[in-house]
Design a protein around this motif. Sequence first.
Motif, short mmCIF file in Angstrom:
data_model
loop_
_atom_site.label_atom_id
_atom_site.label_comp_id
_atom_site.label_asym_id
_atom_site.label_seq_id
_atom_site.Cartn_x
_atom_site.Cartn_y
_atom_site.Cartn_z
N HIS A 152 -63.64 73.85 7.41
CA HIS A 152 -62.63 74.23 6.43
C HIS A 152 -63.27 75.29 5.54
CE1 HIS A 152 -60.22 70.21 6.77
NE2 HIS A 152 -60.63 70.66 7.94
N PRO A 153 -62.54 76.38 5.23
CA PRO A 153 -63.15 77.47 4.47
C PRO A 153 -63.83 77.02 3.17
CG PRO A 153 -61.02 78.13 5.32
CD PRO A 153 -61.16 76.69 5.64
N GLY A 154 -63.16 76.15 2.41
CA GLY A 154 -63.75 75.67 1.16
C GLY A 154 -62.74 75.56 0.04
N SER A 155 -63.17 74.95 -1.06
CA SER A 155 -62.32 74.79 -2.25
C SER A 155 -62.94 75.57 -3.40
CB SER A 155 -62.24 73.30 -2.60
OG SER A 155 -61.47 73.11 -3.75
N HIS A 156 -62.15 76.47 -3.99
CA HIS A 156 -62.71 77.38 -5.00
C HIS A 156 -62.96 76.74 -6.37
CE1 HIS A 156 -58.89 77.90 -7.12
NE2 HIS A 156 -58.29 78.22 -5.97
N GLY A 157 -62.52 75.51 -6.55
CA GLY A 157 -62.84 74.76 -7.77
C GLY A 157 -62.37 75.37 -9.07
N GLY A 158 -61.30 76.18 -8.97
CA GLY A 158 -60.75 76.78 -10.19
C GLY A 158 -61.22 78.21 -10.42
N ALA A 159 -62.16 78.69 -9.60
CA ALA A 159 -62.68 80.06 -9.76
C ALA A 159 -61.66 81.11 -9.32
CB ALA A 159 -63.97 80.23 -8.97
N GLY A 160 -60.67 80.68 -8.54
CA GLY A 160 -59.63 81.60 -8.07
C GLY A 160 -59.80 81.99 -6.62
N GLU A 161 -58.68 82.38 -6.02
CA GLU A 161 -58.65 82.72 -4.59
C GLU A 161 -59.62 83.83 -4.21
OE1 GLU A 161 -55.42 84.84 -1.67
OE2 GLU A 161 -54.62 83.26 -2.97
N ASN A 162 -59.60 84.93 -4.94
CA ASN A 162 -60.44 86.08 -4.59
C ASN A 162 -61.92 85.76 -4.67
OD1 ASN A 162 -58.25 87.71 -4.03
ND2 ASN A 162 -58.10 88.51 -6.10
N GLY B 158 -54.80 71.03 -3.41
CA GLY B 158 -55.68 71.35 -4.54
C GLY B 158 -56.08 72.82 -4.56
N ASN B 159 -57.39 73.07 -4.58
CA ASN B 159 -57.90 74.44 -4.61
C ASN B 159 -58.40 74.92 -3.24
OD1 ASN B 159 -57.55 74.86 -7.46
ND2 ASN B 159 -59.32 73.55 -7.82
N ALA B 160 -57.97 74.21 -2.20
CA ALA B 160 -58.43 74.56 -0.84
C ALA B 160 -57.92 75.93 -0.41
CB ALA B 160 -57.96 73.50 0.16
N LEU B 161 -58.83 76.71 0.17
CA LEU B 161 -58.47 78.02 0.69
C LEU B 161 -58.24 77.93 2.20
CD1 LEU B 161 -61.10 80.08 -1.32
CD2 LEU B 161 -58.62 80.24 -1.58
N GLN C 240 -55.49 84.79 3.97
CA GLN C 240 -56.78 84.35 3.40
C GLN C 240 -57.86 84.29 4.48
OE1 GLN C 240 -55.78 80.60 1.55
NE2 GLN C 240 -55.08 81.54 -0.33
N LEU C 241 -57.49 83.77 5.64
CA LEU C 241 -58.43 83.69 6.76
C LEU C 241 -58.84 85.10 7.21
CD1 LEU C 241 -56.64 80.90 8.85
CD2 LEU C 241 -58.63 80.61 7.39
N ALA C 242 -57.85 85.99 7.27
CA ALA C 242 -58.11 87.38 7.68
C ALA C 242 -59.05 88.08 6.69
CB ALA C 242 -56.80 88.15 7.78
N LYS C 243 -58.87 87.79 5.41
CA LYS C 243 -59.70 88.41 4.36
C LYS C 243 -61.15 87.95 4.48
CE LYS C 243 -60.25 90.97 0.68
NZ LYS C 243 -60.20 92.44 0.83
N ILE C 244 -61.35 86.66 4.76
CA ILE C 244 -62.71 86.14 4.94
C ILE C 244 -63.38 86.86 6.11
CG2 ILE C 244 -64.10 84.12 5.59
CD1 ILE C 244 -61.85 82.40 4.18
N ILE C 245 -62.67 86.95 7.24
CA ILE C 245 -63.21 87.62 8.44
C ILE C 245 -63.53 89.08 8.14
CG2 ILE C 245 -62.71 88.32 10.83
CD1 ILE C 245 -61.00 85.67 10.99
N GLU C 246 -62.65 89.72 7.37
CA GLU C 246 -62.84 91.14 7.01
C GLU C 246 -64.16 91.34 6.25
OE1 GLU C 246 -60.83 94.17 3.87
OE2 GLU C 246 -59.42 92.86 4.92
N LEU C 247 -64.52 90.35 5.41
CA LEU C 247 -65.73 90.46 4.58
C LEU C 247 -67.00 89.97 5.28
CD1 LEU C 247 -64.25 89.23 1.16
CD2 LEU C 247 -64.79 91.58 1.79
#
Length: 283
Positions: free
Chosen positions: A108-118, A151-154, A160-167
């Motif tokens: 699972h990509p992860g949970s940002h814990g309130g830090a925000g999607e980006n 919750g805060n799961a990405l 979102q998945l495409a953006k992770i792969i892009e980076l």
Amino acid sequence: MKHLIGAHVFVEGSVDSAITKAEEFGFTAIQIFTRNNNRWASKPLSEKEINSFKEKLANSKIKVVVSHDSYLINLCAVDKEILEKSRIAFKDELDRCEQLGIQYLNFHPGSHGGAGENEGIKLIAESLNLLHQQTKNYKVKSMLEATAGQGNALGYKFEQLAKIIELVEEKERMCVCIDTAHIFAAGYNIKDSKDYKKVMSEFDRIIGLDLLKCIHMNDSKKPLGSRVDRHDHIGKGEIGLEGFTNIMNDKKLIDVALILETPKSKDQHEDLENVKTLLSLVK
């Protein structure tokens, strides 16, 4: 159509026990844990265990093996200590897959814990880049799993998945897993045949069907767009047999591993029933 199909198989003692069981069940695709999924630390795999796993796998009808990482791992944890522990554990997961010759490490990509999607997406990619650098020339691919978005799961939007792969720098080491219960809960209607085609077309446009290597075949206890992750048996939930009929008859998915993560007892008889139900939907 000959599907690659199976389920998450329990490991009892040595990891090679999963291969023995899967063969008895007649599975051609499986998912396992290569270590305790609720602990940070784990003992290394022995040479005997590795050799036995590889030998049994080579002599089996199993074409695809997916390893699911520990539930504790969060590659975008706000807490620095958890982030460091997550990275160490994920490196261990990659090592184990490479030792065993497992093709995919699903996470699972992860949970940002309130830090925000980006910020979360950036940190996941940063973690993967670091881990890929530490595991140069590994054949195992890092498999991003689409989530329900609790919750805060990405990972609950294809973008979102495409953006992770892009980076991620080593894009050839990335692939994707769709969980039917997750994407349905996230708002992707795979139940209606017309909507299903739109969803898959959208996935292909945003991510690319060539990156889809696994589908977790789970019905959903919760309704469309609920953003709640609760798995149910095939045909017993909100997706129903209609949604799974769409997948089972989609010729574009014939090389994608279909793996059940539905509720099961120790003998896994429910998995056999669910596989039978899925295969009965093929027209």
